[in-house]
Design a protein around this motif. Sequence first.
Motif, PDB file in Angstrom:
ATOM      1  N   ALA A 116       0.637  -1.023   0.008  1.00 46.71           N
ATOM      2  CA  ALA A 116      -0.015   0.030   0.022  1.00 46.71           C
ATOM      3  C   ALA A 116       0.819   1.310  -0.009  1.00 46.71           C
ATOM      4  N   TYR A 117       2.052   0.914  -0.085  1.00 49.51           N
ATOM      5  CA  TYR A 117       3.227   2.086   0.177  1.00 49.51           C
ATOM      6  C   TYR A 117       3.198   2.857   1.131  1.00 49.51           C
ATOM      7  N   ALA A 118       3.138   2.231   2.119  1.00 46.02           N
ATOM      8  CA  ALA A 118       3.310   2.857   3.774  1.00 46.02           C
ATOM      9  C   ALA A 118       4.894   3.007   3.623  1.00 46.02           C
ATOM     10  N   SER A 119       5.191   4.094   4.386  1.00 49.19           N
ATOM     11  CA  SER A 119       6.480   4.498   4.117  1.00 49.19           C
ATOM     12  C   SER A 119       7.244   3.491   5.494  1.00 49.19           C
ATOM     13  N   LEU A 120       8.616   3.520   5.494  1.00 45.98           N
ATOM     14  CA  LEU A 120       9.340   2.731   6.372  1.00 45.98           C
ATOM     15  C   LEU A 120       8.981   3.431   7.823  1.00 45.98           C
ATOM     16  N   GLY A 121       9.119   4.771   7.825  1.00 49.99           N
ATOM     17  CA  GLY A 121       8.901   5.508   9.098  1.00 49.99           C
ATOM     18  C   GLY A 121       7.411   5.074   9.706  1.00 49.99           C
ATOM     19  N   GLU A 122       6.424   5.050   8.778  1.00 49.84           N
ATOM     20  CA  GLU A 122       5.389   4.764   9.286  1.00 49.84           C
ATOM     21  C   GLU A 122       5.135   3.166   9.939  1.00 49.84           C
ATOM     22  N   ILE A 123       5.798   2.183   9.249  1.00 49.20           N
ATOM     23  CA  ILE A 123       5.663   0.950   9.694  1.00 49.20           C
ATOM     24  C   ILE A 123       6.397   0.815  11.061  1.00 49.20           C
ATOM     25  N   CYS A 124       7.552   1.313  11.075  1.00 55.04           N
ATOM     26  CA  CYS A 124       8.331   1.167  12.268  1.00 55.04           C
ATOM     27  C   CYS A 124       7.327   1.923  13.525  1.00 55.04           C
ATOM     28  N   SER A 125       7.174   3.092  12.988  1.00 58.15           N
ATOM     29  CA  SER A 125       6.155   3.900  13.994  1.00 58.15           C
ATOM     30  C   SER A 125       4.999   2.877  14.507  1.00 58.15           C
ATOM     31  N   ALA A 126       4.478   2.141  13.838  1.00 60.28           N
ATOM     32  CA  ALA A 126       3.343   1.305  14.227  1.00 60.28           C
ATOM     33  C   ALA A 126       3.806   0.345  15.096  1.00 60.28           C
ATOM     34  N   LEU A 127       4.929  -0.360  14.774  1.00 58.40           N
ATOM     35  CA  LEU A 127       5.473  -1.485  15.603  1.00 58.40           C
ATOM     36  C   LEU A 127       6.046  -0.896  16.985  1.00 58.40           C
ATOM     37  N   ARG A 128       6.488   0.349  16.826  1.00 58.03           N
ATOM     38  CA  ARG A 128       6.998   0.972  18.032  1.00 58.03           C
ATOM     39  C   ARG A 128       5.755   1.304  18.982  1.00 58.03           C
ATOM     40  N   ASP A 129       4.748   1.658  18.432  1.00 52.63           N
ATOM     41  CA  ASP A 129       3.338   1.747  19.344  1.00 52.63           C
ATOM     42  C   ASP A 129       3.245   0.486  20.252  1.00 52.63           C
ATOM     43  N   ILE A 130       3.345  -0.500  19.560  1.00 55.51           N
ATOM     44  CA  ILE A 130       3.195  -1.823  20.319  1.00 55.51           C
ATOM     45  C   ILE A 130       4.353  -2.402  21.209  1.00 55.51           C
ATOM     46  N   TYR A 131       5.672  -2.142  20.636  1.00 52.10           N
ATOM     47  CA  TYR A 131       6.819  -2.830  21.276  1.00 52.10           C
ATOM     48  C   TYR A 131       7.726  -1.756  21.972  1.00 52.10           C
ATOM     49  N   GLY A 132       7.382  -0.425  21.816  1.00 50.24           N
ATOM     50  CA  GLY A 132       8.271   0.534  22.680  1.00 50.24           C
ATOM     51  C   GLY A 132       9.516   0.512  22.027  1.00 50.24           C
TER      52      GLY A 132
END
Lengths: 560, 134
Positions: free
Chosen positions: A537-553
Amino acid sequence: MAEIKEISSPEQAELERWERETLAPALKKTPEAKKRFESVSLDEVNRLYSPADLIENDTARDISFPGEFPYTRGIHPTGYRGKLWTMRQFAGFSTPEETNARFKYLLAQGQTGLSVAYDLPTLMGYDADSPLAEGEVGKCGVAVSSLADMEALFDGIPLEGVTVSQTINAPASVFLAMYLVVAEKQGADWKKISGTLQNDILKEYIAQKEWIYPIRPAMKLVTDTFEFCTQQVPRYNPVSVSGYHIREAGATATQELAFTLRDGIEYVDWGVKAGLPTDEFVPRISFFFNAHNDFFEEIAKYRAARRIWSRAMRDRFGSSNERTLKMRFHTQTAGVSLTVQQPLNNIVRVAIQALAGVLGGTQSLHTDSYDEALALPTDRAALIALRTQQIIAEETGVANTIDPLGGSYFIEALTDKMESAALDYFEKIDAMGGMVEAIEKGFPQREIQDSAYRYQKAVERGEQTIVGVNKYQMDGESTEITTLVIDESVREHQIERLQKTRDRRDGGAVANALNRLRTAAQQNENTMPATIEAVRAYASLGEICSALRDIYGVYEEPAF
Amino acid sequence: MTETKIRVLVAKPGLDGHDRGAKVIARALRDAGMEVIYTGLRQTPEMIAAAALQEDVDAVGVSILSGAHNTLCPRIVQLLRDQGMNDCLVLVGGIVPQEDIPKLKELGVAGIFLPGTSTEDIVTFLRANVKPRE
C-alpha cells in the motif's frame, strides 16, 4: 633452568631436543627482537608450532575432509574447484537511482552478487523527511523510505537472476517485504528468488547499535522472518549472523568467533521455541565474518567457526542433517584496519585480508576500497577492490587446491585453541541464561570495550604497528586521493519522491494495513503478512516502524 | 594553584551507533585524571548543549563518523555560546575531510582529531587549551 619436565610424548621430547641443541645456542648468539610476540588480538604467538602442539588433535575427528563433519576443511567436497566464492561488493550511497547505476556498473565488471548499504535514517527506521534524518540522508548508504525507492533501486535488475544481500537489521522485516513486493512486480517467483537479509539484531545490541525496539520483541520479528521464509521463500537466507561489526567495535578474533556463534545458537533456540523444525530453517542461517590483519589468526577463525557450528548443531539440537551442520559465511575485509594516512597502502591490506578469507574457505567476499577510511568509495576505488578479488581468484593459484593450509601445525593448533576459547565463552553465556540475557547484563559489550581499549593502548605504546600511523609516517598523504562527496540535495530529492508517493497512494488502505500490523504485533501473530500488505500500500518505512513502536516500545541502552 | 579536574562531556550526536572511538576516548581521559561524562548515543545538539551546561564542563568532545559534522558541529558551538559557555571548548573526533577543517575551525571548533590520533594527543590538547577556572 634445570627443571625436570615430564616427557609426555616422543613429539614433545623431540621438540625439547631441538630447543636444547639448536635453538638455545642460536638465541645466545642472536636474541629475539621481542620478549612476547602477539597477534593483532594481543594473543601470544609461539616461536614454533610442531607435532607436539597437535597431540590432543585427532585428525579424523577434528580435521577430517572437505564436505565431511566437522567441516574444518570446508563445506564443499570440491572447495573452489567447482565454484569460486561469490564476489559481492557492498554498495549504496545517495539516491536509489545513483546506487542502481553503481550496481549495474559492478555487474558489468564481473561482480557476481549485489549487496545493499542503506543510510543511517533507513537503518534506524526513519523516513528521509524525519527531522532526525537531517544531514544523514544518502551519506552512509542509499536512502530508502518506501517501496517507491526500492523499485528505483532495483530498476532493470531482475531479482530472479541475481542474489542480493541487504544490510539492514532493526527494520529488516520491512525490507524483506519490500524486496518480495519488488520481485513480485517483476514477475519473479518467491520460491525461486534467493538473497540474504542481515537481520542480525543481537549484534546490534552488542556492537553496531542501530536498534529500534527492545531486544525480545526484536527477536520475535527475526523469528517471524524465519517462519515466513521457510514457508514462502525457501531459498532465501533470512539472517546473516554477523561477527563483522563485533570485530569492528574492538573485539578480538576469539570474541568475534564466540559471540557470533553464540548469537547463531540463540537464533536457532528462538526458532525452535517458536515451533520451527530445526532442519527446515537452520540450513538458511548464514554467517558473516571480518577479515582482519592477522593472517593466520583469521584463517584459523574461519576453520574453527565451521567446526564449532557443526558440533553445536549436532550436540545441542540433535541434528544430523548435513545442510544444518554446514556453516556458510560471507567475509568482508576489516574497515577498521584502513588508514586515512597513506591511503593507497590500504589496497595491500585489503589484498592480504581477502586472501585470508579465501584460505579460510569463505562462500562470498567483499573487499574494502582504499578510500573507505575517508568516505564511501569512488568508482575507481571500488573497481580496484573488485579486481583484487579477481587477481586472488584467477592469478595466484590459491583456489586450485582445497584448504591449502590444512595440516599446518600452526593453523591446526590455532584452530583448536580458538575453538576451545570460544567454548569457554559459550559456557559463561549459557550460565547467564543465553545470549539475550548476557546482552541484557552488558557482558559481550563490556568484553569488547575492554579489548578495544587494550588494543588502542598497545598501538600507542608501539607494540602494535600500523604502517603510516605509528611508524613510517609521512605528511600530507591523505589529501592525495579524490573522495566521493554526497550532495545535501539528496535529501530534497528523497523528500520529494516520498511526498509524491504519499499523495498518490490510497490513504485508507495504508491506515488499514498499519492497523492490521499493530494487531498482529499485539496478538503475537507473525507480522510478515501485515508488513507485506503495508508495503504494497506504499506505507513508508517510518510509518511501519512507528506502528510497531506503538506496540513494542523503544530500546534504551543502559550505561555499561 | 588549583587542583580542579578538567571536566569533559563526550558526546555522540546523529544516528550513527559506532561508539568504539567515543568510549575509548572517554576511558583514556578518565585514566588521565579528568572527569568524563558520556552522553550515550543519538544525542541532538540541543541535548548535548543542555548536558554541557548541567554538567558544567570545560570541553565537549564530539564523535562523528557519518559525514554529518557540517550540520551538527556548528549548531553545537552556537548553542553553547547562546547559553554563555564561551570558554567551553568543542573538539571533534572522527572522519572529517580535509577541506571541511578550516570551515569548522572558523565556526569555533577548537580541535579536530582524525583517525589515527593518539589519545595522548587529545589529553595534551585539553591540558594546554582548557582555560583555568577563576
